[in-house]
Design a protein around this motif. Structure first.
Motif, mmCIF file in Angstrom:
data_model
loop_
_atom_site.group_PDB
_atom_site.id
_atom_site.type_symbol
_atom_site.label_atom_id
_atom_site.label_comp_id
_atom_site.label_asym_id
_atom_site.label_seq_id
_atom_site.Cartn_x
_atom_site.Cartn_y
_atom_site.Cartn_z
ATOM 1 N N PRO A 4 30.383 31.264 44.656
ATOM 2 C CA PRO A 4 29.813 32.249 45.584
ATOM 3 C C PRO A 4 29.946 33.658 45.034
ATOM 4 N N PHE A 5 29.024 34.508 45.458
ATOM 5 C CA PHE A 5 29.031 35.883 44.976
ATOM 6 C C PHE A 5 30.353 36.592 45.272
ATOM 7 N N ASP A 6 30.887 36.404 46.513
ATOM 8 C CA ASP A 6 32.097 37.147 46.877
ATOM 9 C C ASP A 6 33.297 36.706 46.047
ATOM 10 N N THR A 7 33.299 35.439 45.615
ATOM 11 C CA THR A 7 34.391 34.966 44.756
ATOM 12 C C THR A 7 34.330 35.653 43.396
ATOM 13 N N LEU A 8 33.144 35.684 42.823
ATOM 14 C CA LEU A 8 32.992 36.347 41.523
ATOM 15 C C LEU A 8 33.241 37.853 41.630
ATOM 16 N N ASP A 9 32.812 38.435 42.769
ATOM 17 C CA ASP A 9 33.043 39.878 42.952
ATOM 18 C C ASP A 9 34.534 40.199 42.946
ATOM 19 N N ALA A 10 35.343 39.322 43.559
ATOM 20 C CA ALA A 10 36.788 39.550 43.594
ATOM 21 C C ALA A 10 37.417 39.330 42.220
ATOM 22 N N LEU A 11 36.957 38.290 41.505
ATOM 23 C CA LEU A 11 37.532 37.979 40.201
ATOM 24 C C LEU A 11 37.049 38.914 39.103
ATOM 25 N N MET A 12 35.773 39.291 39.185
ATOM 26 C CA MET A 12 35.162 40.093 38.115
ATOM 27 C C MET A 12 34.257 41.157 38.741
ATOM 28 N N PRO A 13 34.818 42.262 39.206
ATOM 29 C CA PRO A 13 34.018 43.287 39.881
ATOM 30 C C PRO A 13 32.956 43.944 39.010
ATOM 31 N N MET A 14 33.020 43.706 37.679
ATOM 32 C CA MET A 14 32.036 44.316 36.780
ATOM 33 C C MET A 14 31.261 43.216 36.041
ATOM 34 N N HIS A 15 30.742 42.245 36.790
ATOM 35 C CA HIS A 15 30.024 41.149 36.139
ATOM 36 C C HIS A 15 28.544 41.181 36.502
ATOM 37 N N LEU A 16 27.772 40.505 35.673
ATOM 38 C CA LEU A 16 26.356 40.254 35.941
ATOM 39 C C LEU A 16 26.132 38.743 35.968
ATOM 40 N N GLN A 17 25.393 38.274 36.981
ATOM 41 C CA GLN A 17 24.939 36.878 36.994
ATOM 42 C C GLN A 17 23.465 36.863 36.614
ATOM 43 N N ILE A 18 23.153 36.088 35.592
ATOM 44 C CA ILE A 18 21.787 36.043 35.063
ATOM 45 C C ILE A 18 21.240 34.629 35.263
ATOM 46 N N SER A 19 20.048 34.557 35.820
ATOM 47 C CA SER A 19 19.432 33.252 36.075
ATOM 48 C C SER A 19 18.830 32.686 34.792
ATOM 49 N N ARG A 20 18.324 31.414 34.885
ATOM 50 C CA ARG A 20 17.815 30.739 33.696
ATOM 51 C C ARG A 20 16.601 31.439 33.095
ATOM 52 N N ASP A 21 15.905 32.274 33.893
ATOM 53 C CA ASP A 21 14.750 33.001 33.355
ATOM 54 C C ASP A 21 15.131 34.391 32.829
ATOM 55 N N GLY A 22 16.431 34.672 32.727
ATOM 56 C CA GLY A 22 16.898 35.930 32.145
ATOM 57 C C GLY A 22 16.917 37.090 33.125
ATOM 58 N N ARG A 23 16.673 36.782 34.409
ATOM 59 C CA ARG A 23 16.635 37.854 35.392
ATOM 60 C C ARG A 23 17.956 37.947 36.154
ATOM 61 N N LEU A 24 18.186 39.149 36.654
ATOM 62 C CA LEU A 24 19.445 39.423 37.333
ATOM 63 C C LEU A 24 19.473 38.763 38.709
ATOM 64 N N ARG A 25 20.516 37.960 38.952
ATOM 65 C CA ARG A 25 20.732 37.370 40.267
ATOM 66 C C ARG A 25 21.667 38.220 41.110
ATOM 67 N N HIS A 26 22.689 38.793 40.434
ATOM 68 C CA HIS A 26 23.690 39.535 41.205
ATOM 69 C C HIS A 26 24.498 40.416 40.248
ATOM 70 N N ALA A 27 24.974 41.578 40.754
ATOM 71 C CA ALA A 27 25.863 42.464 39.996
ATOM 72 C C ALA A 27 27.114 42.733 40.824
ATOM 73 N N GLY A 28 28.259 42.719 40.178
ATOM 74 C CA GLY A 28 29.515 42.988 40.864
ATOM 75 C C GLY A 28 29.556 44.394 41.456
#
Length: 329
Positions: A4-28
């Motif tokens: 989940p986004f909130d889990t990654l936000d807590a673990l890595m506040p400066m992360h990017l999630q990139i989908s299979r097409d190279g587009r941004l899904r979420h930023a910390g």
């Protein structure tokens, strides 16, 4: 299944999630601060960050080739901040890129007004920030202490060279001034001044009145000398004036007469009037003398001239006999 986004936000506040097409899904959340919230989902990752080492990566396959390796990146949006990074596959055909300031964390925090809540609780950057703050506080405390110590040293040194009663220089300061001028080969005159009839003031009106008279005499000498001249109280009612660069007998005689005339003015003390006078002996430093004269010898000649003035009736000045027979060029 991705986290989940909130889990990654807590673990890595400066992360990017990139989908299979190279587009941004979420930023910390911290990364969004750096990007000024200008990046929304759906933008291509290469429009958000520039990966330039160990080699450029402008597509997702190129980026995944660098999985597990240390990346050097720059933000393309907001301020072009340089960041360290690590990319790993997300298990769903996309990627997760975790970013950090590296050793530039202090500047990053200052530039973006970040706090400890903008970092993961396990991030060593938090400890580093605390250390930096502690060091800054310690350095400021050290600077403050040094300023106080320097101020105290200056005050102590000033007191060590100052006569407490009159505020003039003292004998110790005079000795240092004479050494400096003689060592520099300077031509100068020394006036040794002793008050006449001062003992009667102390005997008849008390030492408090005598102190007031000494302070009044000190003001006269300050008024009649130049700003850079040296004026010292070297004994109970004895004073020395050092006139650097002034060796003209006529001007020195005029100054001595003016000093005597001003000192003879009545001095009011607690509704009463005190009257004193002064005798002055004058000697020149002779830088061409062989062997070179010491400060003590110069003062001795000025002292001899002073007592010559006293023997001839007081309230007058006299030049050193050696200076009379040997004029300065």
């Amino acid at each position: 299944m991705s986290l989940p986004f909130d889990t990654l936000d807590a673990l890595m506040p400066m992360h990017l999630q990139i989908s299979r097409d190279g587009r941004l899904r979420h930023a910390g959340p911290t990364l969004r601060k750096l990007l000024n919230s200008s990046v929304g989902e759906g933008r291509h990752f290469a429009d958000v960050i520039e990966v330039y080492r160990p080699k450029r990566a402008e597509t997702l396959p190129m980026l995944l080739e660098l999985a597990g390796r240390r990346l050097q990146t720059r933000l393309r949006c907001g301020r072009r901040v340089a960041l360290k990074g690590l990319v790993m596959p997300d298990g769903a055909g996309g990627a997760i890129v975790n970013l950090s300031f590296g050793i530039g964390v202090v500047d990053g925090v200052r530039m973006h007004s970040l706090t400890s809540t903008d970092f993961a609780v396990t991030d060593l950057a938090i400890d580093m920030l605390y250390l930096v703050e502690a060091k800054s506080a310690a350095m400021e405390a050290s600077r403050t202490l040094n300023r106080r110590l320097q101020g105290a040293m200056m005050v102590a040194e000033q007191r060590a060279f100052t006569d407490a009663l009159t505020g003039l220089q003292n004998r110790r300061a005079m000795d240092e001034a004479l050494k400096r001028l003689i060592r520099g080969g300077e031509r100068f005159a020394v006036l040794h001044l002793d008050l006449d009839f001062f003992k009667q003031v102390n005997d008849t009106r008390g030492h408090a009145a005598g102190d007031r008279v000494l302070q009044a005499v000190a003001r006269v000498m300050i008024d009649l000398t130049r700003k850079n001249d040296f004026v010292a109280r070297v004994g109970g009612d004895e004073f020395v004036i050092i006139l650097d660069g002034l060796t003209d007998r006529g001007r020195l005689a005029e100054l001595a007469d003016r000093l005597i005339e001003r000192i003879e003015h009545p001095i009011p003390v607690d509704g009463d009037i005190c009257r004193i006078s002064a005798s002055i002996g004058i000697a020149f430093n002779r830088p061409d003398a062989m062997p070179m004269e010491t400060g003590a010898q110069l003062l001795e000649r000025a002292d001899e001239a002073l007592y010559s003035a006293k023997r001839h009736g007081r309230a007058q000045h006299a030049f050193s006999d050696e200076d009379v027979v040997r004029e300065l060029p």
